[in-house]
Design a protein around this motif. Structure first.
Motif, PDB file in Angstrom:
ATOM      1  N   LYS A   1      51.227  34.613  45.760  1.00  0.00           N
ATOM      2  CA  LYS A   1      50.273  33.976  45.026  1.00  0.00           C
ATOM      3  C   LYS A   1      50.954  32.656  44.619  1.00  0.00           C
TER       4      LYS A   1
ATOM      5  N   GLY B   1      45.628  34.477  39.338  1.00  0.00           N
ATOM      6  CA  GLY B   1      45.947  34.207  40.695  1.00  0.00           C
ATOM      7  C   GLY B   1      45.312  33.105  41.143  1.00  0.00           C
TER       8      GLY B   1
ATOM      9  N   LYS C   1      41.511  41.454  44.879  1.00  0.00           N
ATOM     10  CA  LYS C   1      41.959  40.010  44.750  1.00  0.00           C
ATOM     11  C   LYS C   1      42.109  39.533  46.328  1.00  0.00           C
ATOM     12  N   GLU C   2      41.842  38.354  46.422  1.00  0.00           N
ATOM     13  CA  GLU C   2      41.652  37.772  47.623  1.00  0.00           C
ATOM     14  C   GLU C   2      43.303  37.623  48.366  1.00  0.00           C
TER      15      GLU C   2
END
Length: 206
Positions: free
Chosen positions: A93, A11, A134-135
């Protein structure tokens, strides 16, 4: 509906570091892209050759920063079209974005790929726990809450911020995009139908 033909490589956080390393050690260089073959639209006789966004950024396969702005704006439009169909992608992403280039190497069409985690509006994912979220995932991905269209905004924002990392003039806007799209409260996030989905991008085009 387009799907990825290979597994993702990671990512935005991982790719940011690699992109910085490439830029520092090799400078601005271009190499031939490694396009992937995407199935054409229904009724079309031709498949589509498209280049991974990761390759465009890491190998500097763009003419100038206007190309990156074009990709950011077209990506926002592509996500908006998904949302108009009631689809939440859930996994936006950089390595799930590919770009069709024209004969001059300019971005022509942006495609979102890999719909393995996509759900209809109001759908859910199985709740899961993680110590390192995960952002680009909305909290709803982990909590199992009903998904809404704004669940895609953290991924869209982090992907646009990734594009902006190789630009030199708008670090403030990059921080604003990440802050707005990663708001925990859905109501505080911009949507793709709102001009602030890509804040200040159009203003930087001269």
């Amino acid at each position: 509906m387009l799907r990825s033909t290979r597994a993702g490589e990671g990512g935005p956080p991982q790719f940011r570091e690699r992109a910085r390393d490439d830029g520092a050690s090799r400078g601005r260089w271009r190499s031939p892209a490694s396009p992937r073959l995407l199935p054409g639209n229904p009724g079309s006789r031709h498949d589509v050759l498209a280049t991974d966004l990761i390759d465009i950024v890491q190998k500097l396969l763009f003419r100038d920063e206007r190309d990156l702005l074009t990709i950011a704006l077209q990506l926002t439009q592509a996500v908006r079209e998904l949302h108009q169909k009631g689809v939440v992608h859930c996994d936006l992403k950089p390595d799930n974005v590919v770009v069709q280039m024209d004969d001059e190497g300019r971005p022509q069409t942006v495609h979102v790929i890999d719909f393995g985690l996509a759900r209809p509006f109001g759908g859910k994912h199985k709740p899961r726990k993680t110590l390192r979220p995960k952002e680009w995932y909305c909290r709803c991905y982990y909590s199992g809450d009903e998904l809404c269209l704004k669940c895609d905004m953290p991924g869209l924002g982090s992907t646009i911020a990734y594009l902006m990392e190789v630009m030199h003039k708008i670090p403030k806007e990059r921080r604003e995009i990440l802050a707005m799209t990663s708001e925990p409260d859905h109501d505080q996030r911009p949507g793709t139908e709102h001009p602030s989905a890509a804040p200040s991008l159009t203003a930087t085009e001269t």
